[in-house]
Design an enzyme around this catalytic site. Structure first.
Site, PDB file in Angstrom:
ATOM      1  N   CYS A 116     -36.915  25.440  50.633  1.00 42.62           N
ATOM      2  CA  CYS A 116     -36.737  25.235  49.283  1.00 42.62           C
ATOM      3  C   CYS A 116     -35.591  26.389  48.777  1.00 42.62           C
ATOM      4  CB  CYS A 116     -37.901  25.409  48.540  1.00 42.62           C
ATOM      5  SG  CYS A 116     -38.856  23.829  48.913  1.00 42.62           S
ATOM      6  N   HIS A 256     -36.061  27.361  41.115  1.00 38.77           N
ATOM      7  CA  HIS A 256     -36.619  26.135  42.124  1.00 38.77           C
ATOM      8  C   HIS A 256     -37.823  25.638  41.432  1.00 38.77           C
ATOM      9  CE1 HIS A 256     -37.843  23.977  45.465  1.00 38.77           C
ATOM     10  NE2 HIS A 256     -38.969  24.762  45.554  1.00 38.77           N
ATOM     11  N   ASN A 286     -40.271  18.169  43.133  1.00 35.99           N
ATOM     12  CA  ASN A 286     -39.640  19.085  44.018  1.00 35.99           C
ATOM     13  C   ASN A 286     -38.852  18.349  44.806  1.00 35.99           C
ATOM     14  OD1 ASN A 286     -38.918  21.176  45.845  1.00 35.99           O
ATOM     15  ND2 ASN A 286     -41.092  21.853  46.154  1.00 35.99           N
TER      16      ASN A 286
HETATM   17  O1  UT7 Z   1     -41.306  24.372  47.270  1.00 35.58           O
HETATM   18  C1  UT7 Z   1     -41.616  25.124  48.060  1.00 35.58           C
HETATM   19  C2  UT7 Z   1     -42.947  26.038  47.893  1.00 35.58           C
HETATM   20  N1  UT7 Z   1     -44.024  25.219  47.404  1.00 35.58           N
HETATM   21  C3  UT7 Z   1     -44.945  25.600  46.381  1.00 35.58           C
HETATM   22  O2  UT7 Z   1     -44.552  26.558  45.657  1.00 35.58           O
HETATM   23  C4  UT7 Z   1     -46.223  24.934  46.106  1.00 35.58           C
HETATM   24  C5  UT7 Z   1     -47.158  26.068  45.849  1.00 35.58           C
HETATM   25  N2  UT7 Z   1     -48.469  25.512  45.547  1.00 35.58           N
HETATM   26  C6  UT7 Z   1     -48.766  24.683  44.442  1.00 35.58           C
HETATM   27  O3  UT7 Z   1     -48.182  24.206  43.883  1.00 35.58           O
HETATM   28  C7  UT7 Z   1     -50.336  24.113  44.177  1.00 35.58           C
HETATM   29  O4  UT7 Z   1     -51.015  25.182  45.221  1.00 35.58           O
HETATM   30  C8  UT7 Z   1     -50.474  22.685  44.537  1.00 35.58           C
HETATM   31  C9  UT7 Z   1     -50.041  22.024  43.373  1.00 35.58           C
HETATM   32  C10 UT7 Z   1     -49.896  22.146  45.747  1.00 35.58           C
HETATM   33  C11 UT7 Z   1     -52.194  22.566  44.526  1.00 35.58           C
HETATM   34  O5  UT7 Z   1     -52.517  23.056  43.256  1.00 35.58           O
HETATM   35  P1  UT7 Z   1     -53.611  24.071  43.312  1.00 35.58           P
HETATM   36  O6  UT7 Z   1     -54.242  24.477  41.867  1.00 35.58           O
HETATM   37  O7  UT7 Z   1     -53.327  25.036  44.122  1.00 35.58           O
HETATM   38  O8  UT7 Z   1     -54.976  23.061  43.839  1.00 35.58           O
HETATM   39  P2  UT7 Z   1     -55.788  23.598  45.004  1.00 35.58           P
HETATM   40  O9  UT7 Z   1     -55.053  22.812  46.139  1.00 35.58           O
HETATM   41  O10 UT7 Z   1     -56.645  24.671  45.093  1.00 35.58           O
HETATM   42  O11 UT7 Z   1     -57.076  22.464  44.939  1.00 35.58           O
HETATM   43  C12 UT7 Z   1     -57.917  22.496  43.917  1.00 35.58           C
HETATM   44  C13 UT7 Z   1     -58.672  21.219  43.713  1.00 35.58           C
HETATM   45  C14 UT7 Z   1     -59.414  20.833  45.117  1.00 35.58           C
HETATM   46  O12 UT7 Z   1     -60.538  20.207  44.969  1.00 35.58           O
HETATM   47  P3  UT7 Z   1     -62.013  21.110  44.971  1.00 35.58           P
HETATM   48  O13 UT7 Z   1     -62.088  21.676  46.523  1.00 35.58           O
HETATM   49  O14 UT7 Z   1     -61.894  22.250  43.924  1.00 35.58           O
HETATM   50  O15 UT7 Z   1     -62.819  20.222  44.554  1.00 35.58           O
HETATM   51  C15 UT7 Z   1     -58.663  19.811  45.530  1.00 35.58           C
HETATM   52  O16 UT7 Z   1     -59.126  18.974  46.739  1.00 35.58           O
HETATM   53  O17 UT7 Z   1     -57.691  19.839  43.428  1.00 35.58           O
HETATM   54  C16 UT7 Z   1     -58.104  19.001  44.320  1.00 35.58           C
HETATM   55  N3  UT7 Z   1     -56.897  18.035  44.630  1.00 35.58           N
HETATM   56  C17 UT7 Z   1     -56.599  17.193  43.848  1.00 35.58           C
HETATM   57  N4  UT7 Z   1     -57.256  16.424  43.007  1.00 35.58           N
HETATM   58  C18 UT7 Z   1     -56.585  15.402  42.227  1.00 35.58           C
HETATM   59  C19 UT7 Z   1     -55.872  18.566  45.337  1.00 35.58           C
HETATM   60  N5  UT7 Z   1     -54.697  17.749  45.184  1.00 35.58           N
HETATM   61  C20 UT7 Z   1     -55.108  17.043  44.332  1.00 35.58           C
HETATM   62  C21 UT7 Z   1     -54.724  15.603  43.546  1.00 35.58           C
HETATM   63  N6  UT7 Z   1     -55.572  15.146  42.783  1.00 35.58           N
HETATM   64  N7  UT7 Z   1     -53.446  15.258  43.920  1.00 35.58           N
END
Ligand code: UT7
Length: 329
Positions: A116, A256, A286
């Site tokens: 990225c 980005h 993204n």
């Molecule tokens: O571009 C290159 C670099 N990449 C980035 O900068 C991306 C960085 N990371 C992120 O943007 C975020 O971490 C994500 C958007 C990928 C994920 O968001 P998050 O707030 O970190 O969510 P998480 O992975 O901590 O998950 C929180 C909860 C989990 O449920 P529990 O375990 O708390 O019950 C996930 O299973 O959200 C759940 N979850 C979803 N729920 C509904 C994860 N994905 C989804 C989804 N829909 N699509």
């Protein structure tokens, strides 16, 4: 003698017509619009559905638009560098394919893979060829067809990515406009959190790698999120400090587009209000190497000669950094 600056003289973008909305994704994985909007800021993204088209085709559209807008022909290009993690093929490189498809016969080209941060790294790399005095017309392409390497069974990752390309023309300038400073870093310790498991020499494609879905983006979102905020905010800090700049001095941040919350945290840290931060993640998601040129393209009408712009990115590697530009037109 004045030092030659590498100046941005034009920018153009391309996004495929087909839209993949959050509602569409609700039909594919267990997710919902509200979660995607609040956790990422994304409402929809573009998808290139034609199976006969690849990354180079999006790059070609962006470069053709750039040539028309800036009034130059393919034979005037000296060098074209394409930032991408989704090349048409492992080899040949996508830049060479783009040059061939636009009919450029006086240029050489190559790809840069910095995930990225690809566009950011490529802009600084390309600038060196201008600053050395060796070349007069260098085109930088950021193009990624992310939906082809996205696992639509992984709900935390598949909601993020879209397809697009952007292209920028760099030319020499003896005035103050152009690349002022850049701070770029690579930190291989981040590899475990964001990578593609197979398809390289470490793990060549096999029935097993396909069965295990190892040819898609693998991301552990939380550690990447934390490192992205730290990496981008720190890089912006460094560039501002090195150049004696405060938040008020910055005309625009072109970040980005990985997550709206990351962008807001970086802007907050730099004391730059969100009105001066380019954000189009809601429309495109993204698009990896294409996010920053797509922003410049969409904001082109609002930019003025002399504007100070900070570009910043973070991505797989980890790779990250920031660069400071004075806008030239
Ligand atoms: O571009 C290159 C670099 N990449 C980035 O900068 C991306 C960085 N990371 C992120 O943007 C975020 O971490 C994500 C958007 C990928 C994920 O968001 P998050 O707030 O970190 O969510 P998480 O992975 O901590 O998950 C929180 C909860 C989990 O449920 P529990 O375990 O708390 O019950 C996930 O299973 O959200 C759940 N979850 C979803 N729920 C509904 C994860 N994905 C989804 C989804 N829909 N699509």
């Amino acid at each position: 003698m004045n030092q030659i600056k590498a100046c941005i003289k034009g920018v153009h973008g391309y996004v495929p017509e087909d839209v993949l909305t959050n509602a569409d994704l609700e039909k594919i994985v267990d997710t919902h619009d509200e979660w995607i909007r609040t956790r990422t800021g994304i409402q929809e993204r573009r998808i290139l559905r034609d199976p006969n088209k690849a990354t180079s085709d999006m790059g070609v559209e962006a470069v053709k638009g750039l040539m028309e807008k800036c009034n130059f022909g393919p034979d005037e290009i000296d060098l074209l560098i394409c930032a991408t993690v989704t090349p048409d093929m492992v080899f040949p490189d996508t830049a060479t394919t783009i040059l061939y498809k636009i009919g450029a016969t006086n240029a050489f080209g190559f790809d840069i893979n910095a995930a990225c941060s690809g566009f950011l790294f490529t802009m600084t790399t390309a600038s060196q060829f201008i600053m050395s005095g060796a070349f007069k017309k260098v085109v930088v392409v950021g193009a990624d067809l992310m939906t082809r390497i996205t696992d639509y069974e992984d709900r935390a990752t598949c909601i993020l990515f879209g397809d697009a390309a952007g292209a920028v023309l760099l030319e020499p300038n003896e005035g103050s406009a152009g690349l002022i400073d850049s701070y770029l870093r690579s930190d291989g310790s981040g590899k475990e959190y964001l990578h593609m498991k197979a398809g390289g020499t470490l793990r060549p494609a096999s029935e097993e790698t396909v069965r295990n879905r190892e040819h898609f983006v693998y991301q552990e979102g939380r550690p990447v999120f934390k490192s992205a905020v730290k990496g981008m905010a720190g890089a912006v800090d460094t560039v501002m400090e090195r150049n004696g700049l405060q938040g008020d001095d910055i005309s625009w941040i072109a970040p980005h587009q990985a997550n709206l919350r990351i962008i807001q945290a970086v802007a907050d840290h730099a004391h730059v209000p969100m009105e001066k931060v380019m954000v189009n993640i809601q429309k495109y998601g993204n698009t990896t190497s294409a996010t920053i040129p797509l922003c410049l393209w969409e904001w082109e009408d609002k930019l003025h000669k002399g504007d100070l712009i900070i570009m910043t990115a973070f991505g797989g590697g980890y790779t990250y950094g920031a660069s400071l530009w004075e806008w030239g037109y």
